[in-house]
Design an enzyme around this catalytic site. Structure first.
Site, PDB file in Angstrom:
ATOM      1  N   ASP A 212       0.842  -1.196   0.000  1.00 36.70           N
ATOM      2  CA  ASP A 212       0.000   0.000   0.000  1.00 36.70           C
ATOM      3  C   ASP A 212       0.874   1.241   0.000  1.00 36.70           C
ATOM      4  O   ASP A 212       1.880   1.300   0.729  1.00 36.70           O
ATOM      5  CB  ASP A 212      -0.866   0.051   1.257  1.00 36.70           C
ATOM      6  CG  ASP A 212      -2.083  -0.847   1.168  1.00 36.70           C
ATOM      7  OD1 ASP A 212      -2.203  -1.587   0.174  1.00 36.70           O
ATOM      8  OD2 ASP A 212      -2.903  -0.816   2.103  1.00 36.70           O
ATOM      9  N   LYS A 214       1.992   4.578   1.312  1.00 41.98           N
ATOM     10  CA  LYS A 214       1.850   5.263   2.603  1.00 41.98           C
ATOM     11  C   LYS A 214       1.658   6.743   2.309  1.00 41.98           C
ATOM     12  O   LYS A 214       2.589   7.457   1.965  1.00 41.98           O
ATOM     13  CB  LYS A 214       3.083   5.044   3.476  1.00 41.98           C
ATOM     14  CG  LYS A 214       2.855   5.540   4.909  1.00 41.98           C
ATOM     15  CD  LYS A 214       4.027   5.213   5.806  1.00 41.98           C
ATOM     16  CE  LYS A 214       3.678   5.502   7.248  1.00 41.98           C
ATOM     17  NZ  LYS A 214       3.150   6.855   7.469  1.00 41.98           N
ATOM     18  N   ARG A 219      -4.302   9.982   9.587  1.00 33.99           N
ATOM     19  CA  ARG A 219      -5.050   8.736   9.728  1.00 33.99           C
ATOM     20  C   ARG A 219      -6.488   9.062  10.134  1.00 33.99           C
ATOM     21  O   ARG A 219      -6.725   9.855  11.053  1.00 33.99           O
ATOM     22  CB  ARG A 219      -4.381   7.865  10.796  1.00 33.99           C
ATOM     23  CG  ARG A 219      -4.999   6.465  10.987  1.00 33.99           C
ATOM     24  CD  ARG A 219      -4.506   5.517   9.925  1.00 33.99           C
ATOM     25  NE  ARG A 219      -4.942   4.146  10.172  1.00 33.99           N
ATOM     26  CZ  ARG A 219      -4.202   3.219  10.773  1.00 33.99           C
ATOM     27  NH1 ARG A 219      -2.996   3.522  11.245  1.00 33.99           N
ATOM     28  NH2 ARG A 219      -4.647   1.985  10.901  1.00 33.99           N
ATOM     29  N   PHE A 326      -7.958   2.206   3.074  1.00 37.84           N
ATOM     30  CA  PHE A 326      -7.189   0.989   2.821  1.00 37.84           C
ATOM     31  C   PHE A 326      -7.717  -0.224   3.573  1.00 37.84           C
ATOM     32  O   PHE A 326      -7.200  -1.328   3.399  1.00 37.84           O
ATOM     33  CB  PHE A 326      -5.697   1.192   3.139  1.00 37.84           C
ATOM     34  CG  PHE A 326      -5.405   1.800   4.474  1.00 37.84           C
ATOM     35  CD1 PHE A 326      -5.557   1.093   5.643  1.00 37.84           C
ATOM     36  CD2 PHE A 326      -4.960   3.124   4.549  1.00 37.84           C
ATOM     37  CE1 PHE A 326      -5.282   1.662   6.872  1.00 37.84           C
ATOM     38  CE2 PHE A 326      -4.691   3.707   5.781  1.00 37.84           C
ATOM     39  CZ  PHE A 326      -4.847   2.969   6.947  1.00 37.84           C
ATOM     40  N   ARG A 398       0.873  -3.227  17.103  1.00 39.72           N
ATOM     41  CA  ARG A 398       1.889  -2.969  16.091  1.00 39.72           C
ATOM     42  C   ARG A 398       2.705  -4.257  15.936  1.00 39.72           C
ATOM     43  O   ARG A 398       3.643  -4.508  16.682  1.00 39.72           O
ATOM     44  CB  ARG A 398       2.788  -1.813  16.530  1.00 39.72           C
ATOM     45  CG  ARG A 398       3.716  -1.308  15.430  1.00 39.72           C
ATOM     46  CD  ARG A 398       4.720  -0.308  15.995  1.00 39.72           C
ATOM     47  NE  ARG A 398       4.102   0.856  16.596  1.00 39.72           N
ATOM     48  CZ  ARG A 398       3.702   1.923  15.921  1.00 39.72           C
ATOM     49  NH1 ARG A 398       3.842   1.982  14.619  1.00 39.72           N
ATOM     50  NH2 ARG A 398       3.167   2.950  16.567  1.00 39.72           N
ATOM     51  N   LYS A 404       5.911  -0.632   7.692  1.00 36.81           N
ATOM     52  CA  LYS A 404       6.081   0.582   6.897  1.00 36.81           C
ATOM     53  C   LYS A 404       7.547   0.787   6.547  1.00 36.81           C
ATOM     54  O   LYS A 404       8.446   0.457   7.322  1.00 36.81           O
ATOM     55  CB  LYS A 404       5.526   1.794   7.640  1.00 36.81           C
ATOM     56  CG  LYS A 404       6.167   2.062   8.984  1.00 36.81           C
ATOM     57  CD  LYS A 404       5.428   3.175   9.722  1.00 36.81           C
ATOM     58  CE  LYS A 404       5.991   3.366  11.127  1.00 36.81           C
ATOM     59  NZ  LYS A 404       5.245   4.370  11.904  1.00 36.81           N
TER      60      LYS A 404
END
Length: 545
Positions: A212, A214, A219, A326, A398, A404
């Site tokens: 994806d 970023k 957000r 997303f 996380r 990322k």
């Protein structure tokens, strides 16, 4: 059950900070939670987690420095502290600064030295006692004698440790089981780990993976139930009235109920992202008064999500932020949290038009991932998020399922001052004031502060080092001779009126001290400004992926 003294929580906080074992910390926290009166659980659990129940108080570091002498005897209860802070948090209008100062002074005047230290940590957001949310979840389960899995699930879905603590300690397991995904109530978003490059990211997620783009936006989590729509930030703040364009886009979808995860950002006329500060500023500006849930027209939709592969898309209306999604967490009565990503994303692609979905592609090799990364950067975005397609939506965590990858900047800067730490860092010099060299004057220009990346070993070393370099110490900040160079990693540069150079570093963190480099060879303010003008990640805010 009687009301609990605030001093008891201060003692627990200090004890938790002093022990290193997880079990010992949980025992201390659980014992404190059991003593709380039902009306004190929300505030008390927040204090034990190192935060205030009120998100915004208007109290800054300057106000905390100018405080009265501590009280000789303890008199504050947890309830009274909560009530006083709640009163401070709603002060507004003419004379509010003086009124807030008076209320804060009155609170601190009633607090003992230990209680003042806890209050400073809570107001300053720097109470690092090792009682993070995961540890509190275990302590809540221990105190309430309920399964820890039930507490963790409820915490992930509600995003509110205080609500979970009250449910567990007052209602037990049945109350916890009643906490589920509720359309309209934000849940803590899934977060991404970091990797230095796409190869390392693929090692975590496995291949094939989904790449994806970023986006360089904020957000957002959008909830719709019928015609009612709410937009939340990563930190679960409601910003619905500030994003009428996002509301309009979601209202136009042919669905009854939906929960979406994505980002919103400002675009230029060519469909490229504007600097993040512009996005953040627009999100902080309230929409027209009297328009419930926004309601502005959607404007032009454009031709697709910005990805370097699907084109740009015009901004949604004049000066509004454009949404790109997303993930899909709920659709028309069906929760999708536990479904694999590939299933959620397939449903997302059916429910939303392509121009509202973030640019993404499947990558099977490091070369393909590198190509996608280069395209994202060329399009002005932050980088990639590599995702494992079989992973569920891991609320609030996380892990290695999302990773990322962003370009990393480093600078060699000079330490100008250091702040004494609080909580677990009490007695150590912690927060560094960072300066870049000014080649015109021979002096240094402050760029901001950081305490990130400091290990206990570095804390011990720098406490000794900066006391040697100290030229002044007011009990809060130690000013030092500008001699020590430190290598700092950061995500980007932002404009900032707070500092004389007009810029500040984003997400600065310590990599290492450079004893091999003298201060006159540190990086210059010109170099910092050049990085900022290059358009590489000029962003700042807590509402990032």
């Amino acid at each position: 059950m009687g009301l609990v003294q605030f001093l008891d929580l201060a003692a627990t906080s200090a004890a938790v900070a002093a022990v290193s074992g997880r079990k010992a910390k949980i025992d201390l926290l659980a014992a404190a939670l059991r003593r709380l009166d039902p009306d004190e659980i929300a505030a008390g659990s927040a204090y034990l987690a190192g935060e205030l129940r009120q998100r915004q108080t208007g109290v800054g570091y300057a106000a905390l420095r100018d405080r009265p002498a501590p009280a000789a005897e303890a008199s504050l209860t947890v309830r009274e502290v909560d009530e006083r802070i709640a009163e401070i948090s709603v002060v507004a209008g003419a004379g509010s600064q003086a009124r807030r100062r008076d209320l804060l002074g009155s609170l601190f005047a009633k607090a003992t030295g230990d209680e003042q230290r806890l209050l400073i940590g809570l107001f300053g957001g720097e109470l690092r006692q090792g009682a993070q949310a995961g540890l509190l979840a275990d302590a809540i389960a221990r105190a309430a004698e309920v399964p820890v899995t039930a507490v963790r699930r409820a915490l992930l879905l509600s995003g509110d440790l205080k609500k979970v603590a009250v449910a567990a300690l007052v209602g037990g397991a049945p109350a916890l089981s009643g906490i589920s995904l509720q359309v309209g109530t934000p849940l803590t978003p899934m977060l991404a780990a970091s990797a230095p490059d796409v190869g390392a990211a693929l090692l975590s997620t496995g291949a094939p993976a989904t790449a994806d783009v970023k986006l360089d936006g904020i957000r957002i989590q959008v909830h719709r139930s019928g015609d009612e729509i709410a937009v939340f930030t990563r930190s679960l703040d409601d910003i619905t009235s500030r994003l009428p364009g996002v509301v309009a886009e979601v209202r136009a979808l042919p669905v009854s109920e939906i929960v979406l995860d994505g980002e919103a950002m400002a675009l230029d006329a060519n469909g490229r992202p504007r600097p993040f500060q512009e996005t953040s500023s627009r999100a902080a500006t309230r929409g027209p008064a009297g328009k419930k849930n926004g309601g502005a027209p959607a404007g032009n939709k454009g031709s697709g999500a910005p990805a370097g592969e699907k084109g740009g898309g015009a901004p949604v209306g004049s000066g509004e932020l454009r949404p790109y999604f997303f993930d899909l967490l709920h659709l028309d009565g069906t929760d999708l949290l536990d479904e694999p990503g590939r299933v959620r994303w397939a449903v997302l692609s059916e429910a939303l038009p392509a121009e509202l979905i973030v640019g993404r592609r499947t990558v099977e090799t490091e070369e393909q991932a590198a190509e996608a990364f280069a395209a994202a950067i060329a399009a002005g975005q932050e980088g990639l998020v590599i995702k494992a397609p079989e992973a569920p939506y891991d609320v609030g965590r996380r892990g290695s399922a999302w990773v990322k990858v962003k370009p990393r900047h480093t600078l060699d800067l000079v330490v100008l001052a250091v702040e004494w730490g609080h909580g677990r860092r009490k007695g150590w010099l912690s927060n560094l004031h960072l300066g870049a060299r000014d080649p015109l004057t021979g002096g240094f220009v402050m760029l901001g502060k950081t305490f990130k990346g400091l290990t206990d070993e570095l804390l011990r070393w720098q406490t000794e080092r900066f006391q040697e370099l100290a030229v002044a110490d007011n009990g809060w900040v130690v000013t030092v001779r500008p001699e020590q160079v430190v290598e700092i990693a950061f995500d980007g540069v932002q404009t900032s009126p707070r500092y004389p150079g007009g810029v500040a570093l984003r997400f600065a963190r310590v990599l290492r001290y450079r004893d091999d480099k003298p201060a006159d060879q540190a990086d210059t303010i010109d170099m910092v400004i050049t990085i900022g003008n290059g358009g590489a990640d000029q962003s700042a805010a807590s509402d990032r992926t």
